[in-house]
Design a protein around this motif. Structure first.
Motif, PDB file in Angstrom:
ATOM      1  N   GLN A 115       7.220  13.297 -75.633  1.00 17.51           N
ATOM      2  CA  GLN A 115       7.869  14.302 -74.779  1.00 17.51           C
ATOM      3  C   GLN A 115       8.452  13.685 -73.522  1.00 17.51           C
ATOM      4  O   GLN A 115       9.531  14.069 -73.065  1.00 17.51           O
ATOM      5  N   PHE A 149      15.967  16.726 -82.067  1.00 16.73           N
ATOM      6  CA  PHE A 149      14.551  17.016 -82.213  1.00 16.73           C
ATOM      7  C   PHE A 149      14.217  17.579 -83.587  1.00 16.73           C
ATOM      8  O   PHE A 149      14.982  18.367 -84.151  1.00 16.73           O
ATOM      9  N   ARG A 174      20.021  19.504 -88.658  1.00 14.09           N
ATOM     10  CA  ARG A 174      20.445  19.870 -87.305  1.00 14.09           C
ATOM     11  C   ARG A 174      20.390  18.648 -86.379  1.00 14.09           C
ATOM     12  O   ARG A 174      21.277  18.424 -85.563  1.00 14.09           O
ATOM     13  N   ARG A 202      18.461  32.816 -94.269  1.00 10.28           N
ATOM     14  CA  ARG A 202      17.725  32.777 -92.999  1.00 10.28           C
ATOM     15  C   ARG A 202      16.423  32.039 -93.207  1.00 10.28           C
ATOM     16  O   ARG A 202      15.923  31.959 -94.324  1.00 10.28           O
ATOM     17  N   PHE A 222      10.663  19.407 -84.881  1.00 14.64           N
ATOM     18  CA  PHE A 222       9.300  19.760 -84.520  1.00 14.64           C
ATOM     19  C   PHE A 222       8.488  20.066 -85.763  1.00 14.64           C
ATOM     20  O   PHE A 222       9.016  20.207 -86.873  1.00 14.64           O
ATOM     21  N   GLN A 273       6.676  22.865 -86.240  1.00 16.85           N
ATOM     22  CA  GLN A 273       6.980  24.253 -86.635  1.00 16.85           C
ATOM     23  C   GLN A 273       7.821  24.889 -85.538  1.00 16.85           C
ATOM     24  O   GLN A 273       8.107  24.273 -84.534  1.00 16.85           O
ATOM     25  N   PHE A 274       8.208  26.135 -85.754  1.00 17.22           N
ATOM     26  CA  PHE A 274       9.098  26.831 -84.821  1.00 17.22           C
ATOM     27  C   PHE A 274      10.331  26.006 -84.544  1.00 17.22           C
ATOM     28  O   PHE A 274      10.742  25.829 -83.414  1.00 17.22           O
ATOM     29  N   ASN A 275      10.858  25.478 -85.622  1.00 16.72           N
ATOM     30  CA  ASN A 275      12.000  24.608 -85.520  1.00 16.72           C
ATOM     31  C   ASN A 275      13.302  25.369 -85.490  1.00 16.72           C
ATOM     32  O   ASN A 275      14.287  24.920 -84.944  1.00 16.72           O
ATOM     33  N   LEU A 276      13.274  26.566 -86.119  1.00 17.82           N
ATOM     34  CA  LEU A 276      14.526  27.282 -86.358  1.00 17.82           C
ATOM     35  C   LEU A 276      14.506  28.651 -85.691  1.00 17.82           C
ATOM     36  O   LEU A 276      13.454  29.260 -85.521  1.00 17.82           O
ATOM     37  N   LEU A 277      15.702  29.112 -85.351  1.00 17.18           N
ATOM     38  CA  LEU A 277      15.824  30.469 -84.822  1.00 17.18           C
ATOM     39  C   LEU A 277      15.842  31.441 -86.000  1.00 17.18           C
ATOM     40  O   LEU A 277      16.698  31.335 -86.878  1.00 17.18           O
ATOM     41  N   PRO A 278      14.898  32.400 -86.003  1.00 16.30           N
ATOM     42  CA  PRO A 278      14.756  33.263 -87.184  1.00 16.30           C
ATOM     43  C   PRO A 278      15.970  34.140 -87.452  1.00 16.30           C
ATOM     44  O   PRO A 278      16.174  34.578 -88.575  1.00 16.30           O
TER      45      PRO A 278
END
Lengths: 256, 855
Positions: free
Chosen positions: A67, A105, A170, A154, A107, A109-114
């Motif tokens: 980071q 980047f 990405r 999605r 990550f 998890q929570f890598n993508l916008l839902p």
């Protein structure tokens, strides 16, 4: 403990040899009783065009190192250089823009916008800066990760492996100077993990991309050109072209 | 569980503050409304009870249909009462408007009353603080407040304006009424009984009511019931007091439901906000609640804990609301005072009923609003909290679409039916209700479609695009948030649109009714010199002076007669006959010893149809016991010499706004014969073309030196009604604005929740290079989109219902108040923008790494 390799001891930057450098950096959390020294005078450089893995036991400071090196967090002391820019003096906005343009980047998890489709997620950083993706490059990246038929879906309609492939695409599509991956295969089964690691290694080999990956999986580390070992906030080891057995024995030493 | 509840309350204090504010605002209005009505009715009843404390029996003169009590109880009646067995003492009461002129000739207090001084101590509640009671003609006593306002002291000589004209009077005393200055809120001028009979009654002596002190009231009532002539009302003290407070009760019966209505509305809107906030609180704590469930908390324990939390919060907030309510009540008192409306008695007071009712209502509405979120929290499965925040498609089922769509369409159809079928009022209520239901049921769907549309429109901007997507991630919540705003803006728009259109319409209708440009009026007299000056003023086209007198008939009644140059009246006030001909009235010719009169138009004759809406006498201070006349009647009037003059009524005149001031009209010659020389009381003025404004200024300066002479514009009523409606619109909207503010809190809460739910996402997009200003604008756009949704739906539905109401009433093409609607729209947007300031800051402050690390 092995002696630190030439990478960690090397002199200041020559142009483009280092995609990112962390020099004599400290990062400390909490106060008094709860004080944790996450980075204890770390100096390390990440070579351009190479795949570097950062390994270490839980709490060794490997995520903090990533980071700090990626400009997501600021060190309490020391220098961080991304490309040829020393980032400690940058404003929050300049730093954000630098991340947007030069750093990719991936990550855990929570890598993508839902709410966005796979394709929209891939172009998201470019859209933020209002630039258009190079269609040829875009196509090549999508072909590489094998997503051509899922672009309109999605994230909720994609498997975990597919979601991480979108995240890899990405990171690649904006052609950043350096990609940081934080446990990118942590949530995946072994087959999907192998795919994702293969794509990242391929990107390094074929496109000359620089990748830095934090992982605790020795198998994943074998895809890297070099592994940096961290314990208690310090670099304790550094091996080039690691094999699985080498990694396992190093980890064994650290944890034992 | 109680300990957990208390700890939760403390831990979430900041977050719950928003809910508390919503509850408190709602209850504050309830409390203020209750306090004002309660203390008003209490103090009015209390005042009357003190004023008439010594009265055991009262005799009331018969009232005319305009509720005016004439002074028809003459001296003989009073004598008879006094001589009745069981009567300890009896006194007559007479009240008529009487003002005191200051050095500039304007009234010290515009609404002061003249009263006869009551000699009897049992019956008189007034104390003399200074000086002595009035005993002779020319002596007056004024109340402390009037003395203060006019800096008057005992020994001063002032000019008073009575129903018998202007005269000099000496102040001999200063009086007070218990703790208050006076029984009349506008101040009182006391005179001796004898002088009061002379000047207050306008030459027709008599009393409006007789107050009796007695030890045997029942016997006195029985005796008086049969013995008194003209069958006046004889009441015991209880009935008498009830009668005295009737008007106030009527006033309160209008005011009280209005204030309560606003309070209920505020509570209702608060309900939406409380519901939303608790949904927020529950989902923000979902992990913690899941943990409680996982380690063995039963669903009902979780629910009970939340319900308890809600009740405690509701109770605390209601206390705050109660305190704020007192402030609001005092504010209303102050504002009324500015408009010269003084609340009688001691003013605002608090009683236990108000306190209990306020606390109960505030707590109950909170509890009800918390029930659904609490139930939901109880039914959540222990693992649920671990789920990733995903797109919520709930609330957009096709059943909802059909039901909501059906409600919406049938609501619109009914409202249109109401608009196009005048006086079919039963469509309006159901139409508005269906529209509302449609908005509530179809809200989430509407929000979703709207979000899609916004997403398409905002596509070029990534931040806008994501904001639009985020808005419809939880369409139900978005809809509930927007609906809180919808309710407020719906009502504001409705009141504005309907009010403005009605105002325009009424002003237009009233303008049609008035011919004269100005009417110069005095309650008592306009000096002849002034009348001549007015007639000769620049810009005057024509004038018609009116004299007025009550004339006694051969049968002992009296009739109000107006005397004027009938031709001049035709020219200035559009005086015209609806039946019969005015020619005879103009010439005044008839048989010897006779004259000809015209009486007021349709509906004015009380003998025929009872009082009409334009009953002249109902609007006139009516000094004598007069009767109106009717067509084809011949009045037998007694002239000052005692001769009988026959006056046949040959015409009926058209009632207009100008002529409602006129009684039975005769020409000047006949009037002089009947009443002798009388002062002019009104002058109708018609201006030369284009001179109206200049003439208005001229008349104002001409009359400025004369007490009680007022210049009234011809369209005066229209202006007054217009101003009154404007004031009403502003006042109601001010109160409704409250609900809009509560909705603002709702938007803030919802946005904060959205941000909390998307902490990890926010961290990620920041890592990927979204700048702080992009994050801010993303949050702002989302909030504005929600606000815009509420505003569009609110203003549109308000305008629709407003249009339906007005079109239903007037049947005319309705001019919608586009300008004002635009303002409301802009206000809605500004409010949503304001609501986003805090959440936007919060979103930027979300620590990137922490947000991503949380799992």
């Amino acid at each position: 403990m092995s002696t630190p390799s030439e990478f960690t001891q090397s002199a200041p930057p020559t142009a483009l040899k280092w995609a990112a450098q962390v020099i004599d950096t400290y990062r400390i959390f909490g106060h008094d009783d709860t004080r944790v020294i996450a980075l204890d005078g770390v100096t390390v450089g990440f070579e351009a065009g190479k795949f570097t893995a950062i390994m270490g036991p839980s709490g060794s400071g490997k995520t903090t190192l990533m980071q700090v090196a990626a400009g997501l967090d600021r060190p309490d002391q020391g220098q961080v250089i991304i490309g040829d820019v020393e980032i400690s003096t940058l404003s929050e906005k300049r730093l954000t823009l630098l991340r947007r343009e030069q750093v990719g980047f991936i990550f855990q998890q929570f890598n993508l916008l839902p709410t966005l489709t796979a394709k929209e997620n891939i172009t998201f950083p470019l859209d933020l800066s209002g630039s258009k993706p190079d269609p040829e490059w875009m196509q090549r990246v999508i072909d590489t990760v094998g997503l051509s038929d899922r672009l309109g879906h999605r994230p909720s309609e994609l498997s975990g492996g597919q979601q991480q492939r979108v995240a890899v695409a990405r990171a690649l599509v904006e052609r950043p100077d350096i990609i940081f991956a934080d446990e990118p295969t942590g949530n995946l089964d072994s087959r999907s993990s192998a795919e994702i690691l293969g794509f990242m290694a391929q990107a390094v080999a074929e496109f000359g991309q620089t990748v830095v990956m934090v992982t605790h999986d020795p198998g994943a580390a074998t895809y890297a050109d070099r592994v940096v070992f961290l314990a208690d906030g310090q670099i304790v080891d550094d091996i080039v072209n690691p094999t699985r057995d080498q990694v396992l024995s190093h980890m064994g030493t650290l944890q034992g | 569980m109680l300990r957990l509840t208390l700890k939760n309350l403390r831990a979430n204090l900041g977050r719950l503050l928003a809910t508390a504010i919503a509850v408190a605002t709602g209850t504050a209005f309830l409390a203020a409304g209750l306090m004002i009505t309660q203390s008003l009715s209490a103090s009015v009843e209390g005042d009357a009870a003190i004023q008439y404390a010594g009265v055991d029996v009262a005799v009331l003169a018969p009232a005319d249909p305009g509720e005016h009590r004439s002074g028809s109880l003459n001296a003989a009646v009073l004598e008879e009462v006094r001589s009745t067995e069981g009567v300890n003492s009896a006194t007559g009461e007479f009240v008529a408007e009487t003002t005191i002129a200051d050095s500039n000739g304007t009234a010290v207090r515009s609404r002061s009353q003249g009263r006869a001084w009551i000699e009897d101590h049992t019956l008189n509640p007034i104390t003399i603080d200074e000086g002595s009671p009035p005993t002779a003609a020319g002596e007056i006593v004024v109340d402390t407040e009037t003395a203060q306002d006019g800096t008057l002291t005992v020994g001063d000589t002032v000019v008073i304006n009575t129903p018998s004209g202007e005269m000099d009077a000496e102040i001999v005393g200063i009086s007070s009424f218990g703790a208050a200055p006076s029984v009349d809120s506008g101040g009182t001028v006391f005179m001796s009984a004898g002088w009061a009979q002379e000047v207050l009654t306008g030459g027709h002596p008599g009393w409006q009511q007789i107050l009796i002190s007695s030890d045997t009231p029942d016997a006195v009532i029985a005796a008086l019931d049969t013995s008194l002539p003209g069958s006046p009302e004889v009441l015991d003290s209880e009935d008498f007091l009830t009668r005295q407070t009737e008007t106030t009760e009527e006033f309160l019966s209008i005011l009280s439901p209005i204030l309560t209505g606003f309070a209920l509305l505020a509570l209702f809107v608060s309900g939406f906000v409380i519901y939303n906030t608790f949904t927020v609180v529950v989902s923000q704590r979902s992990q913690e609640l899941s943990l409680v469930r996982a380690i063995g908390g039963t669903p009902s324990q979780v629910r009970r804990s939340l319900l308890l939390e809600g009740s405690l919060l509701g109770l605390l907030a209601s206390f705050a609301g109660l305190a704020a309510g007192m402030g609001i009540a005092r504010l209303i008192e102050y504002v009324l005072d500015r408009f010269d409306v003084r609340l009688p008695g001691v003013g605002i007071s608090i009683n236990p009923r108000v306190i209990l009712l306020t606390l109960f209502a505030g707590t109950l509405i909170t509890l009800v609003s918390v029930m659904l979120p609490a139930w939901r929290a109880g039914s959540s499965r222990p693992v649920e909290a671990m789920r990733q925040a995903a797109v919520d498609d709930s609330g957009t089922s096709s059943l909802r679409m059909y039901v909501g769509g059906f409600f919406l369409i049938s609501g619109i159809v009914l409202l249109s039916l109401n608009a196009f079928s005048a006086s079919q009022w039963y469509f309006l209520g159901p139409g508005a209700l269906l529209l509302f239901l449609g908005v509530v049921v179809g809200g989430p769907l509407l929000a979703r479609l709207y979000g899609r549309l916004a997403g398409v429109l905002l596509r070029p901007s990534m931040t806008g695009r994501i904001a639009a997507d985020n808005m419809v991630r939880n369409p139900k919540r978005t809809a509930t948030t927007a609906n809180a705003l919808v309710i407020g803006l719906f009502l504001v728009t409705l009141v504005t649109v309907a009010g403005t259109a009605l105002k325009d319409w009424i002003e237009m209708e009233i303008a049609d009714l008035s011919e004269s440009d100005f009417i110069v009026v005095s309650e008592t007299a306009i000096p002849q010199g002034l009348v001549d000056e007015i007639a000769g003023a620049d810009g005057v086209d024509a004038t018609a002076p009116i004299r007025s007198a009550a004339i006694t008939t051969t049968s002992g009644d009296s009739v109000l007669i107006s005397g004027s140059d009938v031709e001049a009246l035709q020219n200035t006030a559009g005086f015209s006959a609806s039946t019969g001909s005015l020619d005879q009235v103009i010439s005044g010719e008839g048989a010897a010893d006779s004259g000809v009169g015209a009486f007021a138009g349709p509906g004015a004759g009380r003998d025929a149809e009872g009082p009409g809406p334009f009953d002249p006498e109902a609007r006139q201070s009516d000094p004598g016991g007069t009767q109106s006349t009717s067509a084809d009647e011949t009045l037998s009037l007694i002239d000052p010499d005692g001769n009988t003059v026959e006056v046949p009524i040959v015409a009926q005149f058209e009632l207009s706004l100008d002529t409602i001031f006129l009684a039975t009209v005769v020409n000047d010659d006949l009037f002089t014969r009947l009443a002798g020389e009388r002062p002019v009381v009104q002058v109708y003025v018609r201006s030369a073309p284009g001179e109206v404004e200049n003439l208005g200024a001229t008349l104002d300066s001409l009359t400025s030196g004369f007490t009680g002479v007022v210049v009234v514009p011809g369209n005066f009523v229209g202006q007054v009604v217009g101003q009154a409606i404007d004031f009403l619109i502003a006042a109601i909207n001010g109160l409704l604005g409250l609900s809009v503010l509560i909705a603002l809190i709702g938007i803030i809460n919802t946005m904060n929740l959205s941000i909390h739910e998307r902490r990890r996402e926010l961290g990620m997009v920041r890592a990927l290079g979204m700048t702080s200003s992009q994050v801010r604008s993303m949050v702002r756009i989302e909030g504005i989109l929600i606000g815009l949704l509420g505003t569009i739906v609110g203003v549109t539905s308000g305008a629709l219902v407003g249009w339906s109401v007005v079109k239903g009433i007037t049947g005319d093409a309705v001019s919608l108040a586009w300008g004002r609607m635009g303002l409301i729209f802009a206000a809605g947007l500004v409010i949503s923008l304001l609501a986003c300031l805090l959440p936007a800051r919060r979103a930027v402050k979300v620590p990137m790494l922490e947000a991503m690390a949380a799992s």
